[in-house]
Design a protein around this motif. Structure first.
Motif, PDB file in Angstrom:
ATOM      1  N   VAL A 180       0.869  -1.176   0.000  1.00 18.08           N
ATOM      2  CA  VAL A 180       0.000   0.000   0.000  1.00 18.08           C
ATOM      3  C   VAL A 180       0.908   1.228   0.000  1.00 18.08           C
ATOM      4  O   VAL A 180       1.729   1.388   0.905  1.00 18.08           O
ATOM      5  CB  VAL A 180      -0.931   0.021   1.231  1.00 18.08           C
ATOM      6  N   ALA A 181       0.760   2.085  -1.004  1.00 15.74           N
ATOM      7  CA  ALA A 181       1.611   3.269  -1.111  1.00 15.74           C
ATOM      8  C   ALA A 181       1.271   4.236   0.020  1.00 15.74           C
ATOM      9  O   ALA A 181       0.104   4.523   0.269  1.00 15.74           O
ATOM     10  CB  ALA A 181       1.399   3.941  -2.462  1.00 15.74           C
ATOM     11  N   TYR A 182       2.308   4.721   0.714  1.00 18.80           N
ATOM     12  CA  TYR A 182       2.050   5.510   1.931  1.00 18.80           C
ATOM     13  C   TYR A 182       1.365   6.836   1.641  1.00 18.80           C
ATOM     14  O   TYR A 182       0.655   7.356   2.487  1.00 18.80           O
ATOM     15  CB  TYR A 182       3.333   5.714   2.745  1.00 18.80           C
ATOM     16  N   LYS A 183       1.584   7.389   0.464  1.00 20.65           N
ATOM     17  CA  LYS A 183       0.900   8.655   0.165  1.00 20.65           C
ATOM     18  C   LYS A 183      -0.458   8.402  -0.491  1.00 20.65           C
ATOM     19  O   LYS A 183      -1.487   8.812   0.018  1.00 20.65           O
ATOM     20  CB  LYS A 183       1.778   9.528  -0.730  1.00 20.65           C
ATOM     21  N   SER A 184      -0.465   7.721  -1.615  1.00 19.38           N
ATOM     22  CA  SER A 184      -1.718   7.621  -2.377  1.00 19.38           C
ATOM     23  C   SER A 184      -2.672   6.548  -1.869  1.00 19.38           C
ATOM     24  O   SER A 184      -3.848   6.567  -2.191  1.00 19.38           O
ATOM     25  CB  SER A 184      -1.400   7.325  -3.841  1.00 19.38           C
ATOM     26  N   ALA A 185      -2.152   5.574  -1.113  1.00 24.08           N
ATOM     27  CA  ALA A 185      -2.932   4.399  -0.666  1.00 24.08           C
ATOM     28  C   ALA A 185      -3.157   3.390  -1.784  1.00 24.08           C
ATOM     29  O   ALA A 185      -3.903   2.421  -1.607  1.00 24.08           O
ATOM     30  CB  ALA A 185      -4.271   4.774  -0.029  1.00 24.08           C
ATOM     31  N   TRP A 186      -2.532   3.574  -2.934  1.00 22.38           N
ATOM     32  CA  TRP A 186      -2.608   2.611  -4.044  1.00 22.38           C
ATOM     33  C   TRP A 186      -2.240   1.215  -3.546  1.00 22.38           C
ATOM     34  O   TRP A 186      -1.209   1.033  -2.886  1.00 22.38           O
ATOM     35  CB  TRP A 186      -1.638   3.041  -5.140  1.00 22.38           C
ATOM     36  N   TRP A 366      -5.594  20.406  13.662  1.00 23.12           N
ATOM     37  CA  TRP A 366      -4.849  19.881  14.828  1.00 23.12           C
ATOM     38  C   TRP A 366      -5.121  20.724  16.067  1.00 23.12           C
ATOM     39  O   TRP A 366      -5.250  20.202  17.175  1.00 23.12           O
ATOM     40  CB  TRP A 366      -3.333  19.824  14.530  1.00 23.12           C
ATOM     41  N   SER A 367      -5.205  22.032  15.878  1.00 18.73           N
ATOM     42  CA  SER A 367      -5.388  22.918  17.039  1.00 18.73           C
ATOM     43  C   SER A 367      -6.748  22.682  17.692  1.00 18.73           C
ATOM     44  O   SER A 367      -6.964  23.039  18.833  1.00 18.73           O
ATOM     45  CB  SER A 367      -5.237  24.384  16.629  1.00 18.73           C
ATOM     46  N   GLU A 368      -7.662  22.090  16.969  1.00 20.00           N
ATOM     47  CA  GLU A 368      -8.979  21.848  17.577  1.00 20.00           C
ATOM     48  C   GLU A 368      -9.256  20.366  17.799  1.00 20.00           C
ATOM     49  O   GLU A 368     -10.401  19.952  17.985  1.00 20.00           O
ATOM     50  CB  GLU A 368     -10.084  22.505  16.744  1.00 20.00           C
ATOM     51  N   GLY A 369      -8.206  19.541  17.781  1.00 20.14           N
ATOM     52  CA  GLY A 369      -8.386  18.134  18.131  1.00 20.14           C
ATOM     53  C   GLY A 369      -8.897  17.249  17.011  1.00 20.14           C
ATOM     54  O   GLY A 369      -9.375  16.148  17.254  1.00 20.14           O
ATOM     55  N   VAL A 370      -8.781  17.720  15.789  1.00 21.31           N
ATOM     56  CA  VAL A 370      -9.091  16.877  14.621  1.00 21.31           C
ATOM     57  C   VAL A 370      -7.731  16.533  14.014  1.00 21.31           C
ATOM     58  O   VAL A 370      -6.990  17.426  13.608  1.00 21.31           O
ATOM     59  CB  VAL A 370      -9.986  17.624  13.611  1.00 21.31           C
ATOM     60  N   VAL A 371      -7.384  15.241  14.038  1.00 21.71           N
ATOM     61  CA  VAL A 371      -5.989  14.859  13.791  1.00 21.71           C
ATOM     62  C   VAL A 371      -5.806  13.953  12.568  1.00 21.71           C
ATOM     63  O   VAL A 371      -5.804  12.730  12.692  1.00 21.71           O
ATOM     64  CB  VAL A 371      -5.406  14.159  15.049  1.00 21.71           C
ATOM     65  N   PRO A 372      -5.692  14.546  11.391  1.00 21.89           N
ATOM     66  CA  PRO A 372      -5.264  13.782  10.215  1.00 21.89           C
ATOM     67  C   PRO A 372      -3.753  13.969  10.056  1.00 21.89           C
ATOM     68  O   PRO A 372      -3.080  14.444  10.972  1.00 21.89           O
ATOM     69  CB  PRO A 372      -6.018  14.460   9.067  1.00 21.89           C
ATOM     70  N   ASP A 373      -3.214  13.631   8.904  1.00 18.47           N
ATOM     71  CA  ASP A 373      -1.801  13.770   8.613  1.00 18.47           C
ATOM     72  C   ASP A 373      -1.645  14.734   7.445  1.00 18.47           C
ATOM     73  O   ASP A 373      -2.532  14.820   6.607  1.00 18.47           O
ATOM     74  CB  ASP A 373      -1.285  12.391   8.169  1.00 18.47           C
ATOM     75  N   PHE A 374      -0.523  15.430   7.415  1.00 16.83           N
ATOM     76  CA  PHE A 374      -0.238  16.286   6.265  1.00 16.83           C
ATOM     77  C   PHE A 374       0.878  15.640   5.461  1.00 16.83           C
ATOM     78  O   PHE A 374       1.826  15.115   6.031  1.00 16.83           O
ATOM     79  CB  PHE A 374       0.201  17.673   6.753  1.00 16.83           C
ATOM     80  N   ARG A 375       0.754  15.632   4.150  1.00 18.87           N
ATOM     81  CA  ARG A 375       1.834  15.117   3.317  1.00 18.87           C
ATOM     82  C   ARG A 375       2.171  16.132   2.241  1.00 18.87           C
ATOM     83  O   ARG A 375       1.286  16.574   1.514  1.00 18.87           O
ATOM     84  CB  ARG A 375       1.432  13.783   2.653  1.00 18.87           C
ATOM     85  N   GLU A 376       3.439  16.497   2.170  1.00 19.21           N
ATOM     86  CA  GLU A 376       3.904  17.457   1.166  1.00 19.21           C
ATOM     87  C   GLU A 376       3.443  17.022  -0.222  1.00 19.21           C
ATOM     88  O   GLU A 376       3.446  15.824  -0.489  1.00 19.21           O
ATOM     89  CB  GLU A 376       5.438  17.530   1.187  1.00 19.21           C
ATOM     90  N   PRO A 377       3.120  17.909  -1.114  1.00 21.04           N
ATOM     91  CA  PRO A 377       3.102  19.355  -0.896  1.00 21.04           C
ATOM     92  C   PRO A 377       1.735  19.857  -0.418  1.00 21.04           C
ATOM     93  O   PRO A 377       1.666  20.864   0.271  1.00 21.04           O
ATOM     94  CB  PRO A 377       3.402  19.919  -2.294  1.00 21.04           C
ATOM     95  N   ASP A 378       0.666  19.172  -0.742  1.00 19.62           N
ATOM     96  CA  ASP A 378      -0.648  19.750  -0.450  1.00 19.62           C
ATOM     97  C   ASP A 378      -1.670  18.684  -0.053  1.00 19.62           C
ATOM     98  O   ASP A 378      -2.857  18.849  -0.266  1.00 19.62           O
ATOM     99  CB  ASP A 378      -1.168  20.542  -1.661  1.00 19.62           C
ATOM    100  N   GLY A 379      -1.183  17.569   0.516  1.00 17.85           N
ATOM    101  CA  GLY A 379      -2.083  16.453   0.811  1.00 17.85           C
ATOM    102  C   GLY A 379      -2.506  16.403   2.268  1.00 17.85           C
ATOM    103  O   GLY A 379      -1.708  16.645   3.179  1.00 17.85           O
ATOM    104  N   ILE A 380      -3.742  16.101   2.488  1.00 16.78           N
ATOM    105  CA  ILE A 380      -4.213  15.739   3.833  1.00 16.78           C
ATOM    106  C   ILE A 380      -4.568  14.265   3.767  1.00 16.78           C
ATOM    107  O   ILE A 380      -5.377  13.842   2.938  1.00 16.78           O
ATOM    108  CB  ILE A 380      -5.427  16.576   4.265  1.00 16.78           C
ATOM    109  N   ARG A 381      -3.887  13.484   4.614  1.00 14.00           N
ATOM    110  CA  ARG A 381      -4.073  12.036   4.577  1.00 14.00           C
ATOM    111  C   ARG A 381      -5.013  11.645   5.706  1.00 14.00           C
ATOM    112  O   ARG A 381      -4.727  11.906   6.870  1.00 14.00           O
ATOM    113  CB  ARG A 381      -2.703  11.371   4.737  1.00 14.00           C
ATOM    114  N   LEU A 382      -6.112  11.021   5.337  1.00 13.45           N
ATOM    115  CA  LEU A 382      -7.103  10.598   6.329  1.00 13.45           C
ATOM    116  C   LEU A 382      -6.925   9.109   6.577  1.00 13.45           C
ATOM    117  O   LEU A 382      -7.281   8.281   5.735  1.00 13.45           O
ATOM    118  CB  LEU A 382      -8.519  10.905   5.812  1.00 13.45           C
ATOM    119  N   GLY A 383      -6.336   8.784   7.720  1.00 10.48           N
ATOM    120  CA  GLY A 383      -6.101   7.383   8.067  1.00 10.48           C
ATOM    121  C   GLY A 383      -7.365   6.797   8.675  1.00 10.48           C
ATOM    122  O   GLY A 383      -7.931   7.360   9.608  1.00 10.48           O
TER     123      GLY A 383
END
Ligand SMILES: *Cc1c(COP(=O)(O)O)cnc(C)c1O
Length: 407
Positions: A180-186, A366-383
């Motif tokens: 599973v590709a760590y960025k795209s989830a392919w 993040w500042s309000e307790g919603v915790v996804p991941d950021f991936r350069e350059p413009d991705g928000i990764r929802l695990g």
């Protein structure tokens, strides 16, 4: 229908709805986490793990003291490896062990594969693989003179068997791919790529960091040679919990790992003058097993066995489809794109979305307790960790993203 209501209905009919309560509740007071969408980077702890760690400190370590090495700890790397192999990897006993970090195990296995046949001195890998995989391969190339042969998948996809077929040949020692590709989830075609590598006479090394515990894997059935993976992502082993390595039985004894330590010796406590490799997966161990870090893994493996990997995979697909639907219906109008495969069959356990303002949005979340991941350059990764993630959490995160993009 209102998104939060729809999410509540999906949670109510979720066959895995009860597993959420088995986890330590996240945050409280000022520290409340309202949506944890990073279980693919650091899985949440099970409540059972707190108890098991307490038992370990008070009983096995505190009371039994050094006797515990004989009583249970020496066998832990292979015993836990066998359990993990059976429940999550489709691996019969005697081919999996737990130790070290993924990075170190990648080194051991890749280095062994490169040394296997002097006629073969090329490592095939892809530019979208996780940094540590690429860096370890670079280091081995510098150390041994092996040549790196790069496959360059589209960033929003991943490696295909055709791309691998185009570059493998009589000099290929090993093909290294993440399932599973760590960025795209392919989700790469594990049987297909394994076959292509074997047709060229090469070995294949699968990185299962983003698969273990969420995507069913059949290592034995597909005749995979080597595999590694993390235990602190979907397996909830905790920060720095050790990784696992799989070496197919037919290669044991033939492949040699490069870090010869006393714990991999045929007769550990003789402390003899020279190294003599142990048999089976013991020989892939180098130093003292990280016992504290192994405690949590076992709890999730037990839970995965109880609910079944197929049910977990189905929920991952459904959570991902929910994200894709909501992005299409509500966020696309604000310029948000889905950069993971839209088809759940082609996707692992996370969904990455992209927007030019992702970094700023992510910081606000993040500042309000919603915790996804950021991936350069413009991705928000929802695990989306099926055992612990609710539809309500996902809906809350998506509603907040929509609100933030509306102002
Ligand atoms: C998370 C991850 C790793 C991590 O390696 P560590 O040695 O545990 O830091 C390696 N490879 C992939 C594909 C990963 O997703």
């Amino acid at each position: 229908m209102d998104l939060r209501t729809r999410a509540a209905e999906l949670d109510a009919s979720d066959p895995l709805r009860e597993t959420r309560d088995l986890f330590v509740p996240a945050g409280g007071g000022d520290d409340v986490v309202t949506a944890y969408l990073d279980g693919n980077s650091l899985g949440r702890p099970l409540r059972a793990t707190a108890q098991r760690l307490d038992d370990l400190v008070r009983r096995d370590w505190g009371t039994r003291l050094i006797r515990s090495w004989d009583e249970r700890w020496m066998e832990l790397p292979t015993r836990l490896g066998d359990r993990l192999g059976e429940v999550c990897l489709g691996a019969a006993a005697g081919q999996t062990m737990v130790a070290d970090s993924t990075t170190v195990l990648l080194y051991k296995l890749l280095r062994a594969a490169v040394a296997a046949d002097p006629e073969r001195d090329e490592i095939v890998l892809d530019s979208e693989n996780f940094p540590t995989d690429r860096y370890v391969a670079e280091g081995i190339a510098a150390e041994t003179g092996a040549r790196l042969v790069w496959v360059e998948p589209a960033p929003e996809e991943g490696v295909t068997p055709e791309q691998v077929a185009a570059v493998v040949g009589p000099r290929t020692a090993v093909v290294l791919v993440s399932q599973v590709a760590y960025k795209s989830a392919w989700l790469a075609d594990l049987p297909g790529i394994t076959r292509v590598a074997h047709d060229a006479g090469a070995l294949v090394l699968w990185d299962l960091c983003h698969s273990a515990g969420v995507v069913p894997v059949d290592l034995d059935e597909h005749e995979v040679d080597l595999a590694v993976g993390c235990s602190y992502k979907y397996l909830n082993g905790g920060p720095g919990a050790p990784a696992f390595a799989y070496v197919a039985r037919r290669h044991q004894g033939r492949l040699r790992q490069p870090i010869q330590g006393w714990m991999g010796h045929a007769r550990v406590f003789e402390m003899g003058p020279g190294y003599e490799a142990g048999t089976g997966m013991r020989s892939w161990i180098s130093g003292t097993p990280p016992v504290l870090g192994m405690v949590g893994i076992e709890d999730t493996v037990d839970l995965v066995e109880r609910v079944g990997l197929d049910a977990i995979r189905s929920k991952a697909a459904a959570l991902g489809d929910f994200v894709v639907d909501v992005v299409d219906a509500r966020l696309a109008a604000h310029g948000v794109r889905v950069v993971s495969p839209r088809d759940a069959q082609q996707r692992g356990g996370h969904v990455t979305i992209a927007h030019p303002r992702s970094r700023e949005i992510y910081q606000q979340l993040w500042s309000e307790g919603v915790v996804p991941d950021f991936r350069e350059p413009d991705g928000i990764r929802l695990g989306l960790a099926p055992l612990s993630t609710s539809y309500a959490e996902v809906a809350h995160a998506l509603v907040r993203i929509e609100e933030l993009l509306s102002c």
